[in-house]
Scaffold this active site. Structure first.
Site, PDB file in Angstrom:
ATOM      1  N   ARG A   1      -6.310 -68.889-132.071  1.00 28.19           N
ATOM      2  CA  ARG A   1      -5.675 -69.453-130.788  1.00 28.19           C
ATOM      3  C   ARG A   1      -6.621 -69.785-129.989  1.00 28.19           C
ATOM      4  O   ARG A   1      -7.526 -69.156-129.388  1.00 28.19           O
ATOM      5  CB  ARG A   1      -4.660 -68.583-130.252  1.00 28.19           C
ATOM      6  CG  ARG A   1      -5.450 -67.216-129.747  1.00 28.19           C
ATOM      7  CD  ARG A   1      -4.269 -66.081-129.388  1.00 28.19           C
ATOM      8  NE  ARG A   1      -3.557 -65.477-130.601  1.00 28.19           N
ATOM      9  CZ  ARG A   1      -3.091 -64.344-130.798  1.00 28.19           C
ATOM     10  NH1 ARG A   1      -3.142 -63.463-129.622  1.00 28.19           N
ATOM     11  NH2 ARG A   1      -2.449 -64.084-131.711  1.00 28.19           N
TER      12      ARG A   1
ATOM     13  N   ASP B   1      -4.599 -72.087-137.450  1.00 28.45           N
ATOM     14  CA  ASP B   1      -4.128 -70.826-137.600  1.00 28.45           C
ATOM     15  C   ASP B   1      -5.242 -70.238-138.469  1.00 28.45           C
ATOM     16  O   ASP B   1      -5.603 -70.564-139.647  1.00 28.45           O
ATOM     17  CB  ASP B   1      -2.799 -70.792-138.247  1.00 28.45           C
ATOM     18  CG  ASP B   1      -2.349 -69.353-138.084  1.00 28.45           C
ATOM     19  OD1 ASP B   1      -1.325 -69.015-137.360  1.00 28.45           O
ATOM     20  OD2 ASP B   1      -2.558 -68.482-139.162  1.00 28.45           O
TER      21      ASP B   1
ATOM     22  N   SER C   1      -7.339 -64.149-134.591  1.00 26.90           N
ATOM     23  CA  SER C   1      -6.666 -65.302-134.374  1.00 26.90           C
ATOM     24  C   SER C   1      -7.518 -66.597-134.240  1.00 26.90           C
ATOM     25  O   SER C   1      -8.656 -66.513-133.368  1.00 26.90           O
ATOM     26  CB  SER C   1      -5.385 -65.353-133.214  1.00 26.90           C
ATOM     27  OG  SER C   1      -5.062 -66.487-132.782  1.00 26.90           O
TER      28      SER C   1
ATOM     29  N   ARG D   1      -2.709 -57.737-139.762  1.00 28.18           N
ATOM     30  CA  ARG D   1      -3.621 -57.440-138.521  1.00 28.18           C
ATOM     31  C   ARG D   1      -2.805 -56.129-137.900  1.00 28.18           C
ATOM     32  O   ARG D   1      -1.453 -56.085-138.022  1.00 28.18           O
ATOM     33  CB  ARG D   1      -3.433 -58.384-137.469  1.00 28.18           C
ATOM     34  CG  ARG D   1      -4.512 -59.455-138.222  1.00 28.18           C
ATOM     35  CD  ARG D   1      -4.619 -60.770-137.107  1.00 28.18           C
ATOM     36  NE  ARG D   1      -5.783 -61.366-137.411  1.00 28.18           N
ATOM     37  CZ  ARG D   1      -5.658 -62.667-137.272  1.00 28.18           C
ATOM     38  NH1 ARG D   1      -4.855 -63.449-136.639  1.00 28.18           N
ATOM     39  NH2 ARG D   1      -6.533 -63.446-137.932  1.00 28.18           N
TER      40      ARG D   1
ATOM     41  N   ASP E   1       7.106 -71.817-136.867  1.00 29.92           N
ATOM     42  CA  ASP E   1       7.460 -70.357-137.343  1.00 29.92           C
ATOM     43  C   ASP E   1       7.078 -69.213-136.723  1.00 29.92           C
ATOM     44  O   ASP E   1       7.616 -68.177-136.985  1.00 29.92           O
ATOM     45  CB  ASP E   1       6.607 -70.355-138.615  1.00 29.92           C
ATOM     46  CG  ASP E   1       4.939 -70.625-138.621  1.00 29.92           C
ATOM     47  OD1 ASP E   1       4.636 -70.900-137.346  1.00 29.92           O
ATOM     48  OD2 ASP E   1       4.437 -70.639-139.512  1.00 29.92           O
ATOM     49  N   HIS E   2       6.261 -69.604-135.735  1.00 27.85           N
ATOM     50  CA  HIS E   2       5.973 -68.375-134.703  1.00 27.85           C
ATOM     51  C   HIS E   2       6.942 -68.125-133.595  1.00 27.85           C
ATOM     52  O   HIS E   2       7.372 -66.923-133.590  1.00 27.85           O
ATOM     53  CB  HIS E   2       4.545 -68.665-134.031  1.00 27.85           C
ATOM     54  CG  HIS E   2       3.293 -68.166-135.026  1.00 27.85           C
ATOM     55  ND1 HIS E   2       2.988 -69.082-136.139  1.00 27.85           N
ATOM     56  CD2 HIS E   2       2.290 -67.375-134.775  1.00 27.85           C
ATOM     57  CE1 HIS E   2       2.090 -68.742-136.695  1.00 27.85           C
ATOM     58  NE2 HIS E   2       1.479 -67.737-135.860  1.00 27.85           N
TER      59      HIS E   2
HETATM   60  C1  MIC Z   1      -1.994 -64.474-135.669  1.00 26.89           C
HETATM   61  O1  MIC Z   1      -1.767 -64.215-136.711  1.00 26.89           O
HETATM   62  O2  MIC Z   1      -2.510 -64.081-134.725  1.00 26.89           O
HETATM   63  C2  MIC Z   1      -1.468 -66.107-135.436  1.00 26.89           C
HETATM   64  C3  MIC Z   1      -0.519 -65.744-134.218  1.00 26.89           C
HETATM   65  O3  MIC Z   1      -1.001 -66.637-136.467  1.00 26.89           O
HETATM   66  C4  MIC Z   1      -2.854 -66.737-134.662  1.00 26.89           C
HETATM   67  C5  MIC Z   1      -2.387 -68.171-134.348  1.00 26.89           C
HETATM   68  C6  MIC Z   1      -2.028 -67.951-132.833  1.00 26.89           C
HETATM   69  O4  MIC Z   1      -2.248 -67.119-132.254  1.00 26.89           O
HETATM   70  O5  MIC Z   1      -1.052 -69.053-132.444  1.00 26.89           O
HETATM   71  C7  MIC Z   1      -3.867 -66.833-135.895  1.00 26.89           C
HETATM   72  O6  MIC Z   1      -3.924 -66.108-136.723  1.00 26.89           O
HETATM   73  O7  MIC Z   1      -4.606 -68.086-135.902  1.00 26.89           O
HETATM   74 FE1  SF4 Z   2       2.499 -65.838-138.627  1.00 28.27          FE
HETATM   75 FE2  SF4 Z   2      -0.160 -65.164-138.099  1.00 28.27          FE
HETATM   76 FE3  SF4 Z   2       1.388 -63.280-138.916  1.00 28.27          FE
HETATM   77 FE4  SF4 Z   2       0.598 -65.111-140.549  1.00 28.27          FE
HETATM   78  S1  SF4 Z   2      -0.785 -63.650-139.569  1.00 28.27           S
HETATM   79  S2  SF4 Z   2       2.656 -64.341-140.185  1.00 28.27           S
HETATM   80  S3  SF4 Z   2       0.533 -66.944-139.337  1.00 28.27           S
HETATM   81  S4  SF4 Z   2       1.580 -64.424-136.992  1.00 28.27           S
END
Ligand code: MIC
Ligand code: SF4
Length: 651
Positions: free
Chosen positions: A543, A119, A541, A385, A64-65
């Site tokens: 990550r 995630d 995140s 965010r 999905d990313h």
């Molecule tokens: C995000 O919202 O920052 C992400 C991308 O979903 C991350 C995961 C990632 O960095 O792959 C998260 O929230 O954990």
């Molecule tokens: Fe995707 Fe993270 Fe954004 Fe949710 S917050 S939509 S998991 S990138």
């Protein structure tokens, strides 16, 4: 003494450690989820552990990313994940099927179960009464292999909801209110448990918006009781068989209590650049020229606000109107299920008719995959965010709002209050959703797993080299940063960088790019170094790349005023020392370029909770805290969780 709802589920899943406040407990994990941006690494790690079939009740890999596929990298990663899933007993949700958290809630989540996901917004599952926790990929890999997931027995905060939301005030406003009360670090080490009469007035998608954005409080997770509304949602999904009613004991004891009167809330927004910079719409407009904040962009979607109910409200507002000529509006429905129902009931036509740019069901602009605003642009987003630079435009100003505010503003051209739109239509969730799992591929039967070949592309590189913790450390401070540094600062995402998630040497070239572009070269030249930071370091995140890139660049320790939960764990997992200043003032005494040293490091770690660091340049010593369970000490001493797990597998 009675138990809170969270405690009941935690207790039923504790397989290691004493179930006592403040102690580390090992939880049996029923379900796992991964997404593609963290998933490739998680599966590289899973493979490195040499585990055959997953040991969980259900593990799902979502794509999905990274769905732009501007080069071969994403497609290769997806093919790799699909093949690992097929081989090891994991269900595979294909690109286009939707955002992991939305789809998991619809199709797999179940009250009373534990879920960990690579995630940070995995707590979305708390909307149906799960203990759902975000974790690093390596922790998820271990859980897939049947290993326990460790957390410190959290404090439990009861948020009592009273009253009922007024028309045009949304679930988003509830969590924004809580963020304004608790701040982005207020939830660290805590579970937020919702209770009170107001709970009954919220549907599952509304609850999921609230638990989803509990991640922004820094909380371990958030949870709602499982009740009639949970049953209605599960029944609409054709999954009423997994329903169990769940709530706290009447005499449960909480560590903290907060009350929110839903009736008193009004539409709000989180202002740049932090989800807790919350103001009412009128406060924001009052500060703008002419009393109206002009906007350039509106993005509706993300795992926070992309349910059918959200989309129906947006469609209602847009019906028969046209998006303001100075505004670009994009809409990304959360899942194929949502998008299909919008197509069936005409909502999609209303949205298209108004001139919205309809994107696929994926994270999209939320993670900077397209739709970066114009220079200095003002963007209203229904996401969770608004960290600096996350949108892909460094000087953009992102405001987080409800879908109602977003849609009303897209038409008006300025930050608009939906309450001015008159009566709000009542939208009832359909009794049956349009369910199809044709984009979820089941794994191969275990008997055929042998034959499945793992398909790797040239961008997929190995896990970085690790080594047991050294006895003595002498390293230069290669970077000093301030408070609230996010993982988007440490390891940015976006369309250029995300495709490198399975290639640590390449992605580490972008480490700390938002703060200091020269950092990667300097760190590599030094060979080994130490990063110094302020409070709430590593928020955001999950990550693990925010730990793996520094590991690759030779960062041996990170010394800060305080850490965010998942990032601290990811540092330990990567074998990097997470140290906290015992006296915050000591932060002021260090400068970039100072030479820092720790003597008898292994002994200090093994012996206690503190580590003494010498600043050789300044001729001073200072004490840092490093509280670790016995298990975490072993992980650090072995050089990280991967080495530790390999050494302990089968023991
Ligand atoms: C995000 O919202 O920052 C992400 C991308 O979903 C991350 C995961 C990632 O960095 O792959 C998260 O929230 O954990
Ligand atoms: Fe995707 Fe993270 Fe954004 Fe949710 S917050 S939509 S998991 S990138």
């Amino acid at each position: 003494m009675g138990l809170t709802l969270a405690e009941k589920i935690l207790k039923a899943h504790t397989v290691d450690g004493a179930f006592e406040k403040g102690r580390e407990i090992g939880l049996k994990i029923d379900q796992t989820l991964t997404q593609d941006a963290t998933g490739t690494m998680a599966y590289i790690e899973f493979e490195a552990m040499g585990i055959g079939q997953v040991k969980t009740e259900r593990s799902v890999a979502y794509i999905d990313h990274n769905t732009l596929q501007s080069g071969f990298e994403n497609a290769d990663d997806h093919r790799f994940i699909a093949s690992v899933a097929k081989k090891h007993g994991i269900w595979y949700s294909r690109p286009g099927n939707g955002i992991c958290h939305q789809v998991h809630l619809e199709r797999f989540g179940a009250p009373g179960k534990t879920l960990i996901g690579s995630d940070s917004h995995t707590p979305t599952g708390g909307g149906i009464g799960m203990i759902a926790i975000g974790a690093g990929g390596l922790d998820v890999a271990v859980a897939m292999g049947g290993g326990a997931y460790y957390i410190t027995y959290p404090k439990i905060v009861r948020v009592t909801l009273t009253g009922k939301l007024s028309p045009w005030v949304a679930a988003k406003d509830v969590i924004l209110k809580l963020l304004s009360i608790m701040s982005v670090k207020g939830g660290v080490g805590k579970i937020i448990e919702y209770a009170g009469e107001g709970v009954k007035t919220l549907t599952v998608p509304e609850r999921a918006t609230i638990t989803n954005m509990g991640a922004e409080l820094g909380a371990t997770t958030s949870i709602f009781p499982s009740d009639e509304n949970t049953l209605a949602f599960l029944r609409a999904e054709g999954r009423e068989d997994v329903y169990v009613p769940l709530s706290a004991d009447p005499d449960a004891v909480y560590d903290e209590e907060i009350e929110i009167d839903l009736s008193a809330l009004e539409p709000m927004a989180a202002c740049p650049h932090s989800p807790d910079s919350v103001k009412t719409l009128s406060e924001i407009n009052a500060e703008a020229e002419g009393g109206k904040m002009k906007i350039d962009q509106v993005c509706i979607g993300s795992c926070t606000n992309s349910s059918l109910a959200d989309m129906m409200k947006v469609a209602h507002i847009l019906r028969g109107k046209t998006v303001h000529p100075d505004v670009s509006l994009s809409v990304s429905p959360g899942s194929k299920q949502v998008l299909t129902m919008m197509a069936e009931n005409g909502a999609l036509a209303d949205i298209l008719g108004a001139g919205a740019r309809v994107l696929e069901s994926a994270c999209g602009p939320c993670i900077g995959m397209g739709q970066s605003p114009n220079s200095g642009g003002i963007s209203l987003r229904t996401f969770n965010r608004n960290f600096e630079g996350r949108s892909g435009t460094r000087d953009a100003k992102v405001y987080l709002v409800s879908p109602e505010v977003a849609a009303a503003s897209a038409i008006a051209g300025y930050l608009a209050d939906p309450r001015e739109l008159g009566d709000m239509p009542v939208f009832f969730l359909p009794e049956k959703f349009t369910v199809s799992d044709n984009m979820i591929t089941p794994p191969a039967p275990a008997s055929e797993a042998e034959k499945v070949e793992i398909l790797r592309g040239p961008n997929i590189k190995e896990y970085p080299k690790t080594a047991p913790l050294a006895d003595h450390l002498r390293a230069e401070c290669s970077l000093k940063v301030g408070d609230n540094i996010t993982t988007d600062h440490i390891m940015p995402a976006g369309a250029k960088i995300l495709p490198l998630r399975s290639n640590i040497p390449a992605i580490s070239r972008h480490c700390f790019a938002v703060c200091d572009e020269s950092f990667p070269d300097r760190a590599l030249a030094l060979g080994q170094s130490i990063v110094v930071g302020g409070a709430n370091y590593g928020q955001g995140s999950s990550r693990e790349h925010a730990a793996l890139a520094p590991l690759y660049l030779g960062v041996k320790a990170v010394i800060v005023k305080s850490f965010a939960r998942i990032h601290r764990q990811n540092l330990i997992n990567a074998g990097i020392l997470p140290l906290e200043f015992a006296r915050p003032e000591d932060y002021d005494e260090i400068e970039r370029g100072d030479i820092l040293a720790v003597e008898d490091l292994r002994e200090q770690i093994a012996a206690g909770d503190t580590v003494t660091v010498k600043n050789l340049t300044k001729g001073k010593s200072f004490v840092t805290n490093c509280p670790l369970s016995a298990r975490m000490k072993e992980i650090l001493l072995s050089g990280g969780l991967l080495d530790y797990t390999k050494a302990n597998l089968g023991k």
